[in-house]
Design a protein around this motif. Sequence first.
Motif, PDB file in Angstrom:
ATOM      1  N   UNK A 105      -4.230 -55.373  24.695  1.00  0.00           N
ATOM      2  CA  UNK A 105      -5.347 -55.021  23.810  1.00  0.00           C
ATOM      3  C   UNK A 105      -5.739 -53.600  24.201  1.00  0.00           C
ATOM      4  N   UNK A 106      -5.505 -52.679  23.304  1.00  0.00           N
ATOM      5  CA  UNK A 106      -5.832 -51.276  23.613  1.00  0.00           C
ATOM      6  C   UNK A 106      -7.334 -51.087  23.470  1.00  0.00           C
ATOM      7  N   UNK A 107      -7.861 -50.185  24.263  1.00  0.00           N
ATOM      8  CA  UNK A 107      -9.297 -49.913  24.141  1.00  0.00           C
ATOM      9  C   UNK A 107      -9.508 -48.473  23.688  1.00  0.00           C
ATOM     10  N   UNK A 108     -10.464 -48.339  22.799  1.00  0.00           N
ATOM     11  CA  UNK A 108     -10.861 -47.009  22.329  1.00  0.00           C
ATOM     12  C   UNK A 108     -12.376 -46.923  22.403  1.00  0.00           C
ATOM     13  N   UNK A 138       0.253 -46.014  10.992  1.00  0.00           N
ATOM     14  CA  UNK A 138      -0.851 -45.447  10.202  1.00  0.00           C
ATOM     15  C   UNK A 138      -2.194 -45.718  10.877  1.00  0.00           C
ATOM     16  N   UNK A 139      -2.343 -46.933  11.404  1.00  0.00           N
ATOM     17  CA  UNK A 139      -3.615 -47.264  12.046  1.00  0.00           C
ATOM     18  C   UNK A 139      -3.770 -46.493  13.362  1.00  0.00           C
ATOM     19  N   UNK A 140      -2.675 -46.348  14.097  1.00  0.00           N
ATOM     20  CA  UNK A 140      -2.732 -45.571  15.349  1.00  0.00           C
ATOM     21  C   UNK A 140      -3.163 -44.137  15.038  1.00  0.00           C
ATOM     22  N   UNK A 141      -2.562 -43.569  13.987  1.00  0.00           N
ATOM     23  CA  UNK A 141      -2.903 -42.186  13.623  1.00  0.00           C
ATOM     24  C   UNK A 141      -4.353 -42.088  13.173  1.00  0.00           C
ATOM     25  N   UNK A 142      -4.791 -43.068  12.376  1.00  0.00           N
ATOM     26  CA  UNK A 142      -6.174 -43.024  11.871  1.00  0.00           C
ATOM     27  C   UNK A 142      -7.163 -43.141  13.014  1.00  0.00           C
ATOM     28  N   UNK A 143      -6.923 -44.096  13.922  1.00  0.00           N
ATOM     29  CA  UNK A 143      -7.844 -44.285  15.053  1.00  0.00           C
ATOM     30  C   UNK A 143      -7.876 -43.046  15.944  1.00  0.00           C
ATOM     31  N   UNK A 144      -6.705 -42.422  16.112  1.00  0.00           N
ATOM     32  CA  UNK A 144      -6.630 -41.257  17.011  1.00  0.00           C
ATOM     33  C   UNK A 144      -7.510 -40.114  16.533  1.00  0.00           C
ATOM     34  N   UNK A 145      -7.796 -40.095  15.250  1.00  0.00           N
ATOM     35  CA  UNK A 145      -8.580 -38.972  14.708  1.00  0.00           C
ATOM     36  C   UNK A 145     -10.066 -39.099  15.016  1.00  0.00           C
ATOM     37  N   UNK A 146     -10.556 -40.344  15.189  1.00  0.00           N
ATOM     38  CA  UNK A 146     -12.013 -40.437  15.376  1.00  0.00           C
ATOM     39  C   UNK A 146     -12.439 -41.308  16.562  1.00  0.00           C
ATOM     40  N   UNK A 147     -11.497 -41.903  17.285  1.00  0.00           N
ATOM     41  CA  UNK A 147     -11.881 -42.724  18.443  1.00  0.00           C
ATOM     42  C   UNK A 147     -11.007 -42.334  19.630  1.00  0.00           C
ATOM     43  N   UNK A 148     -11.614 -42.285  20.800  1.00  0.00           N
ATOM     44  CA  UNK A 148     -10.884 -41.811  21.992  1.00  0.00           C
ATOM     45  C   UNK A 148     -10.149 -42.977  22.658  1.00  0.00           C
ATOM     46  N   UNK A 149      -8.845 -42.766  22.893  1.00  0.00           N
ATOM     47  CA  UNK A 149      -8.057 -43.796  23.572  1.00  0.00           C
ATOM     48  C   UNK A 149      -8.513 -43.892  25.020  1.00  0.00           C
ATOM     49  N   UNK A 150      -8.801 -45.129  25.450  1.00  0.00           N
ATOM     50  CA  UNK A 150      -9.233 -45.348  26.843  1.00  0.00           C
ATOM     51  C   UNK A 150      -8.229 -46.159  27.626  1.00  0.00           C
ATOM     52  N   UNK A 164      -5.453 -35.507  23.285  1.00  0.00           N
ATOM     53  CA  UNK A 164      -5.788 -34.614  24.410  1.00  0.00           C
ATOM     54  C   UNK A 164      -5.680 -33.155  23.991  1.00  0.00           C
ATOM     55  N   UNK A 165      -4.588 -32.844  23.310  1.00  0.00           N
ATOM     56  CA  UNK A 165      -4.361 -31.446  22.908  1.00  0.00           C
ATOM     57  C   UNK A 165      -5.328 -31.051  21.797  1.00  0.00           C
ATOM     58  N   UNK A 224     -18.245 -36.667  20.391  1.00  0.00           N
ATOM     59  CA  UNK A 224     -17.230 -35.606  20.304  1.00  0.00           C
ATOM     60  C   UNK A 224     -16.092 -36.030  19.391  1.00  0.00           C
ATOM     61  N   UNK A 225     -15.646 -37.295  19.594  1.00  0.00           N
ATOM     62  CA  UNK A 225     -14.489 -37.736  18.825  1.00  0.00           C
ATOM     63  C   UNK A 225     -14.864 -37.944  17.355  1.00  0.00           C
TER      64      UNK A 225
END
Lengths: 75, 697
Positions: free
Chosen positions: B430-433, B413-425, B192-193, B438-439
């Motif tokens: 089961x988390x959705x991104x 590591x995977x959470x950090x990697x995903x956060x850089x290019x996919x938006x958490x929904x 978000x930030x 933009x992302x």
Amino acid sequence: MNNPTARLPAKLHRRVCLVLTEDAVLAEELLARKKLASEVAGRLSEKVLLIRPGRLDAVLDELRKMGHTPQVVGK
Amino acid sequence: MPATPEIDWSARCRDALARYAEPLLRLVADKLVRPRAKQPIDELLDKAVAVLINAPVIDRRIKDQPPASRKLLAFMGISRQPRWKVGHLLTLLSALDHNEGFNPVQTLLEAGILFPELDPHNPDIEDFAAWFGLAGTHNAVVFTHPGIATRARGEDLGLPNLAHEELGGLTPPARQSDGLEWPLRLAAVWQQVHADSMRLTQGNTLFKRDLLRLQSDPVLAAPPIDQIAPIADAGVLALLWARGVGLLGDRDGTLEAGTFPSTWDGPLFALLAELFASLPVVESWDPLAGYSPTENGLSPTPTAGLLALLLARDFVHTDAVAEWLWSHHPSWAGVIPPDVTDKGAGWVRGYLLGVAYPLGLVEVSGEHVRLSAFGRYLLLGDAEPPAPPAFPQTLLVQPNAEVLAYRQGLTPALIAALSRFAAWKGIGPACTLELTPEQTYRGLESGLTLPMIVQTLNRHGTRPVPAGVVDLLQRWASKRERITIFSSAVLVEFQTPAELDIAVSRGVVALRLTDRIGMTADGGEPSLSHLRLVGNRDYESKPQRCLVTADDGVTLTVDTPQADLLLEAEIGQFAEALPIDQNGVRKFRLTPVSLRRAIESGRPLTDIDAWFTERSGSPLSAAGRLLLLGAQMPPPRAVRLLVVKLPTADIADGVVQWPGTRMFVAERLGPLAISVDEEQFAAFRDALKELGVNVVG
């Protein structure tokens, strides 16, 4: 320049903020945006716009508002 | 933004000691190093740092301290946070019935095993009591070497055993969380930030707009999947926590997303330990009230939270913990709203079950809670529990560009990697991104490449990324290539286009920007071995005079060494370029068309004058004004005048001044010349004749 190894007289311009567009039409599109045009100091060529010093963030914001995703080199 | 560098605590301790006045330093060194002879300051500092990492010596020094000081160090060790506000440490001691005020802190400072955090602008320390006052008393910050804090952890704090007697030592089946909830939420708030940085008020608090944004965000405001007790403003807690752990940085009063610290590349427990260690710096939040910045800067949350965890050594009822805090913590009861009659039991439930449980620190059985194996490892020094099993293939990329991330396979590591290019929904079992333009763009801007993104999705995917999604990512990535911004490029200006051609052929520059200006591919410094510098301009410095207006008033000559790019860009608005002469001198010419173009593009004459004054030292020349304004002025009149030329300027002045002749003078034409109306010439001549001056002709 008869001597192939002679040093070329040149002037360096440092810390220049530039926008390079893929084509001239895109540069025109950017200049047509009033807010963006006010941040442009001049057009060096068809595809190269010179940004006023210190206005990089404003230009980036405006480009993103226009839906562009500019690649920023050297930030 | 670079990642937060690892802190060199030894260097930090040495720096603090170096700021002590010599008498104080020798006093401290006498207790820490115990030198046999007087030694030079540098040597003393080196020896002091050597002692700090010498475990047997440190054990002896700790043992020499009074109980309150040892307990203070134990709190720092147990919390794994080497930096604490003095006020919080005194609060913790007060809860243990140690009410000696600043003394335990001062004792440790004098022993050289606790150090003041110093403002670089403040003077060196003469004595600790004065520093305490100057540094804001209870808000003053002290730190210790983590090696010392670790050695002090075994100290008995004298906390009561509140274990529930009904359980009779039995171990009932307990619920445990997977520990991923807070890392996921911190990653979501980081995202978000990253998308939109947050400005802070002058009082270092959140603006209402940002507070509402955090409170209403569908990901951050949603309850955790395994929620046992609700907490207020979970999004704000995530933000403050992310700031405390270094995920977010504070730059000029604005919170900005940094890079993920290296702990995110390691195992889950190491990250959770770091999150736990940063809990004491989360101040402006409370499980009941949510976001609650305090006026004095001291919130009871860090201290009450740590004590609550320590009281849950064995299965305890949250009410019992609340009761103990109510009667022992000096300030905690004050934050419990007066209309709440449970003596803070809701607060304790919120902290232990809403914060500590999702972090994996405690396990829960009915109304009872106790430290989990991981919690006991962190707080009590028990053995580290085995790491959770790994499930590397945990992603499912769907054709609609949504990504399902099955929680059991997620790692920091995977959470950090995903956060850089996919938006958490959504954050759930089961988390959705979502992959968005933009992302994707933000990911590429952060240094990722398209192959890296696709590789991450494939490596952790249960099946390959659908071809349509790869195409989509490719399209978004290529869109980024359409506009390139060089934020601080070095441009090379040659005197002629031919020289630019040569420079390109030699590889000095790679990009042609104009017929004479080039640049390296990355906008960096060119190789100077092929260049002879005739000028060096800094684009961000003030423009200099670099234009000479010729006598004709319309030819402008550029002083090449002084000229800058702004001149190049701006002069075309006023003047037409002339062919470059043999010496490479650039000239421009003012024309009616060029000047009119400037006016039509919205630059008034005042602007043009200001530009010429800045660039040439004078406003637009008279010839330039003629070209620009001539057509707009009233038409010039052609009239016959009788010109009288006088012998000297003084006589001409007299004729203009003396009332006898002044009335006949139509206009002063020059130093020696005046004009007179033909009809009045006779009277003018007569008036002068009276003075004995005869007009001839």
